[in-house]
Design an enzyme around this catalytic site. Structure first.
Site, PDB file in Angstrom:
ATOM      1  N   CYS A   1       0.836  -1.195   0.000  1.00 13.42           N
ATOM      2  CA  CYS A   1       0.000   0.000   0.000  1.00 13.42           C
ATOM      3  C   CYS A   1       0.881   1.259   0.000  1.00 13.42           C
ATOM      4  O   CYS A   1       1.486   1.586  -1.006  1.00 13.42           O
ATOM      5  CB  CYS A   1      -0.978  -0.036   1.171  1.00 13.42           C
ATOM      6  SG  CYS A   1      -2.349   1.142   1.020  1.00 13.42           S
TER       7      CYS A   1
ATOM      8  N   HIS B   1      -3.604  -5.165   0.153  1.00 14.62           N
ATOM      9  CA  HIS B   1      -3.123  -5.698   1.435  1.00 14.62           C
ATOM     10  C   HIS B   1      -3.186  -7.226   1.427  1.00 14.62           C
ATOM     11  O   HIS B   1      -4.178  -7.821   1.863  1.00 14.62           O
ATOM     12  CB  HIS B   1      -3.961  -5.143   2.586  1.00 14.62           C
ATOM     13  CG  HIS B   1      -3.696  -3.709   2.898  1.00 14.62           C
ATOM     14  ND1 HIS B   1      -2.756  -3.308   3.826  1.00 14.62           N
ATOM     15  CD2 HIS B   1      -4.227  -2.571   2.390  1.00 14.62           C
ATOM     16  CE1 HIS B   1      -2.735  -1.985   3.878  1.00 14.62           C
ATOM     17  NE2 HIS B   1      -3.617  -1.518   3.015  1.00 14.62           N
TER      18      HIS B   1
ATOM     19  N   GLU C   1      -1.812  -9.338   3.294  1.00 12.45           N
ATOM     20  CA  GLU C   1      -1.807  -9.950   4.631  1.00 12.45           C
ATOM     21  C   GLU C   1      -3.196 -10.358   5.089  1.00 12.45           C
ATOM     22  O   GLU C   1      -3.342 -11.265   5.931  1.00 12.45           O
ATOM     23  CB  GLU C   1      -1.160  -9.005   5.653  1.00 12.45           C
ATOM     24  CG  GLU C   1      -1.929  -7.730   5.969  1.00 12.45           C
ATOM     25  CD  GLU C   1      -1.582  -6.548   5.088  1.00 12.45           C
ATOM     26  OE1 GLU C   1      -1.756  -5.397   5.529  1.00 12.45           O
ATOM     27  OE2 GLU C   1      -1.153  -6.774   3.932  1.00 12.45           O
TER      28      GLU C   1
END
Length: 553
Positions: free
Chosen positions: A383, A520, A522
């Site tokens: 990001c 993102h 994750e």
């Protein structure tokens, strides 16, 4: 018909209700039951999207674009059911809904009160959240009530849970209470009184817990368990010890060994297949027996509060499991790099710059990007980390010396990163923003799929396309992309509708592993499978370490 398990907490916050709820869900899922989880947050904010990471920790983004509590990340990592917006709601959302109904005249002139209107709305939200589960109609919905018993903010939620349990009838709902049993070093013993008082407080509002999960820094001896049982009016086998461990992935086995799932199934009159927790045992085995060891530097401004990067830390841990590698994360304050330079990064095997907001510390992060690019150390920018990688490349390689983001310098003449003013959401609707738009709920959010450029490192990692979750307002400015590409930078993925850059990388002739992603990744990593991007990143760190060792030899 869905059965409900309400998880409450007592004595202090941050005991791990989310981990406990997710672990119970994992055990029940291993027994063949369809399970979903909900998180009820007592704060008045509509969602945590505008809350400071120092106040709230990480904001977890769901597939459908909701900004939610970080516990939903634990839920998705522990079970296969995906969370949605309906799986997390706050006091703010409840009051907003009730006030909207009152303005419409839905209450037909009645006085609108906490009981029954607020409590009824909470129950409706719970049942709606359970019904929207991605697994279909769940056998069990586990409802975690945020806060601590005794807090004023939690009272409407606890009252709603009590009413709902009564309405559903016996064997349709049960209560699990997580509490603290502190060890007093000067006395050399565990103290049960806080737990007794916490249960007493819960019983005062009409809730008698069926199971107690007793948190301590060590296993609780039988004598203390018997005392807790006697004074809390809970059967002795329902007093379960939950002690500190070095991995949260040991918790499902710990709870199963003490019969938590048996107690819940008996209370709810469920008769599922036996639990199969081999996957969790294998994960722990891999985690504890690595073949490699690397150090990854995470450069950010919230490094003193690692809860801000919870999903990212877990994603690296998942990658460590699936690459047989011990990953040491070194947290580096970007403001210290601004003051002292990048010499402290020399020992790192890889550098990661995570997402973030605001100008503070950005030049330190850019210095870390420059170090990773010039030293040929693997770099992953997520990001903001991608945006800063583009800014650094524009300044130091392309020669755009004033390159910046309008987030940090609204007047910069070289707006390499700028506010997205128009894009399509995941449903295909056009979203528009300006500099004057509200901060809350105005970002590009949720999962979106986009194709990947053939022959790139991104394709080697992901395949033909990528489907990841977003949370951002700013984007690489397409006006400068031709200059960046002329300098060697590769835009390896773009959104199909708006042509927004989603991934960037440096060709392998320039750098062995340098990747930036606007999304993102994750948020979609799980311990079961890991995540291809993080696995590739850790493998690149191993290769860097080995190349460095070979050069020294």
């Amino acid at each position: 018909m869905t059965k409900y398990v309400f998880v409450t907490g007592g004595v202090v916050s941050s005991l791990g209700k989310g981990i406990a709820a997710a672990s119970l869900a994992a055990i029940l899922e291993s027994r063949g039951l369809k399970v979903t989880l909900l998180k009820l947050d007592p704060y008045i904010n509509v969602d945590p999207g505008t809350m400071s990471p120092f106040q709230h920790g990480e904001v977890f983004v769901t597939e459908d674009g909701a900004e939610t509590d970080l516990d939903l990340g634990h839920y998705e990592r522990f079970i296969s059911t995906k969370m949605r917006k309906a799986n997390n709601f706050t006091t703010g959302q409840i009051y907003e809904s009730v006030i909207r109904k009152e303005r419409r005249g839905d209450y037909l002139g009645k006085t609108v009160q906490v009981i029954p209107h607020i409590t009824n709305e909470i129950q409706a939200f719970i049942e709606r959240g359970a019904a929207s589960a991605t697994c279909g109609e769940p056998d069990v919905a586990i409802v975690e009530i945020g806060g601590t018993v005794g807090d004023i903010e939690s009272l409407p939620f606890l009252e709603a849970a009590r009413q709902m349990s009564l309405r559903l009838g016996r064997n349709s709902a049960c209560f699990v209470h997580l509490t603290l049993v502190p060890f007093i070093a000067t006395a050399g013993e565990l103290k049960t009184k806080p737990t007794q008082h916490s249960v007493q407080k819960l019983r005062e509002i009409g809730i008698s817990p069926h199971v107690l999960l007793c948190r301590a820094d060590r296993p609780i001896p039988d004598d203390e368990s018997k005392k807790i049982s006697l004074f809390s009016n809970v059967p002795e086998d329902a007093v379960i010890s939950v002690w500190d461990v070095d991995s949260i992935y040991k918790i499902p086995q710990m709870l199963h060994d003490q019969g938590l799932d048996r107690l819940i199934c008996e209370e709810l009159r469920l008769d599922p297949q036996p639990a199969d927790l081999r996957m969790w045992s294998e994960l722990v085995e891999k985690l504890q027996n690595p073949k490699h060891e690397v150090t990854i530097g995470m450069v950010g401004k919230y490094v003193d509060l690692t809860e801000s990067y919870k999903s990212l830390i877990e994603a690296l841990r998942h990658a460590s499991i699936h690459t047989s590698t011990k990953v040491n994360i070194e947290y580096i304050d970007s403001e210290e790099l601004e003051a002292n330079g990048t010499a402290s990064l020399a020992h790192l095997d890889a550098v990661l710059v995570p997402g973030g907001f605001g100008r503070r510390g950005t030049e330190g992060k850019i210095a870390a990007v420059r170090y990773a690019r010039e030293a040929k150390v693997p770099y992953l920018g997520i990001c903001l980390g991608m945006q800063l990688a583009v800014i650094e490349f524009a300044r130091d390689v392309v020669g755009l010396k004033q390159a910046n983001s309008t987030e940090f310098d609204p007047n910069t003449p070289e707006r390499v990163v700028a506010l997205i003013t128009e894009w399509y959401d995941r449903e295909g609707k056009v979203e528009k923003r300006t500099e004057d738009s509200d901060l809350g709920g105005t970002m590009r959010l949720g999962s979106q799929r986009c194709p990947i450029k053939p022959g790139t490192l991104a394709e080697a990692i992901y395949g033909k396309d990528v489907n990841e979750r977003h949370r951002h307002r700013y984007e690489v400015n397409n006006r400068f992309v031709p200059q960046l590409e002329a300098g060697g930078l590769v835009i390896s993925a773009r959104t199909p509708s708006e042509d927004l850059p989603e991934m960037m990388e440096l060709p392998r002739a320039m750098h062995p592993w340098f990747v930036g992603v606007q999304f993102h990744p994750e948020f979609t990593s799980t311990p079961r499978d890991g995540h291809p991007l993080f696995k590739s990143f850790v493998q690149a760190a191993i290769a860097c370490q080995q190349a460095r060792a070979g050069a020294k030899a």
